[in-house]
Design an enzyme around this catalytic site. Structure first.
Site, PDB file in Angstrom:
ATOM      1  N   ASP A 130       0.671  -0.733  -0.349  1.00  0.00           N
ATOM      2  CA  ASP A 130      -0.311  -0.010   0.219  1.00  0.00           C
ATOM      3  C   ASP A 130       0.810   1.260  -0.242  1.00  0.00           C
ATOM      4  O   ASP A 130       1.626   0.941   0.533  1.00  0.00           O
ATOM      5  CB  ASP A 130      -0.771   0.068   1.450  1.00  0.00           C
ATOM      6  CG  ASP A 130      -1.524  -0.472   1.354  1.00  0.00           C
ATOM      7  OD1 ASP A 130      -2.360  -1.059  -0.064  1.00  0.00           O
ATOM      8  OD2 ASP A 130      -2.084  -1.127   1.762  1.00  0.00           O
ATOM      9  N   ASP A 156      -6.958  -1.746  -4.465  1.00  0.00           N
ATOM     10  CA  ASP A 156      -8.122  -1.909  -3.397  1.00  0.00           C
ATOM     11  C   ASP A 156      -9.071   0.198  -3.540  1.00  0.00           C
ATOM     12  O   ASP A 156     -10.805   0.292  -4.114  1.00  0.00           O
ATOM     13  CB  ASP A 156      -7.882  -0.507  -1.751  1.00  0.00           C
ATOM     14  CG  ASP A 156      -6.979  -1.279  -1.665  1.00  0.00           C
ATOM     15  OD1 ASP A 156      -6.792  -3.169  -1.742  1.00  0.00           O
ATOM     16  OD2 ASP A 156      -6.084  -1.032  -0.573  1.00  0.00           O
TER      17      ASP A 156
END
Length: 188
Positions: A129, A143
């Site tokens: 991330d 995401d």
């Protein structure tokens, strides 16, 4: 009886779904590799002041890093989601549903690639991330694809657009005017 146009529409929409999914996976993978090559873990770089930052983190859990000890469960769930969308996608004849499900499939598969192949071990890999917004967990493009896809599901559902591209109100109209006799004629 299905016409030639109806039969050919289904493969085109499934192909669209797959192309969107593959594009989402490719862009997600490329941006994660870029983040890994550019930043050190925990390093933050302002992109648009403090509103948008790039911060490299590794997430073995779900959103908000919850359930870090259950990475294998998220791997199984994501695998089932990808397979479920692949199965449901066979019925898609709507361009919008093809795009929507393609985004969701690509997003789930993008993070699944991390879970399968990244450290520390297969099925327990950490998701990369790197996008940070204020008061929000750090996320990635996979995401984003899942969230945008979920929003489109809500939108298409409220609009009454079925997987085959027809409006739900068309089904109600057909039911009140009579049933198809199998030859393309309505029984009244």
């Amino acid at each position: 009886m299905a016409t030639t146009d109806e039969k050919s529409a289904r493969p085109r929409r499934y192909l669209l779904l797959l192309l969107v999914a593959v594009a989402a996976i490719a862009v997600d993978f490329a941006t994660k590799e870029w983040a890994l090559a550019t930043f050190r873990q925990g390093e933050s770089v302002d992109v648009i002041g403090s509103f948008l930052q790039f911060t490299l983190v590794f997430n073995t859990g779900a959103a908000f890093s919850m359930g870090t000890e259950y990475t294998w469960v998220f791997t199984i769930v994501a695998t089932l989601v990808v397979l479920g969308i692949a199965y449901i996608g066979l019925r898609v004849r709507s361009v919008w549903w093809g795009i929507t499900l393609g985004l969701m499939m690509g997003g789930a598969a993008g993070n699944l690639v991390d879970r399968f192949f990244r450290e520390p071990e297969p099925f327990h890999g950490a998701v990369v991330d790197f996008i940070r917004l204020p008061n929000w967990p750090v996320f990635n493009l996979a995401d984003s694809c899942v969230v945008v896809g979920a929003c489109l599901v809500v939108f298409l559902t409220f609009r009454g657009i079925d997987l085959d591209g027809t409006l739900a109100s068309d089904d109600k109209t057909e039911a009140t005017t009579g049933e198809d006799d199998g030859e393309g004629r309505k029984n009244t």
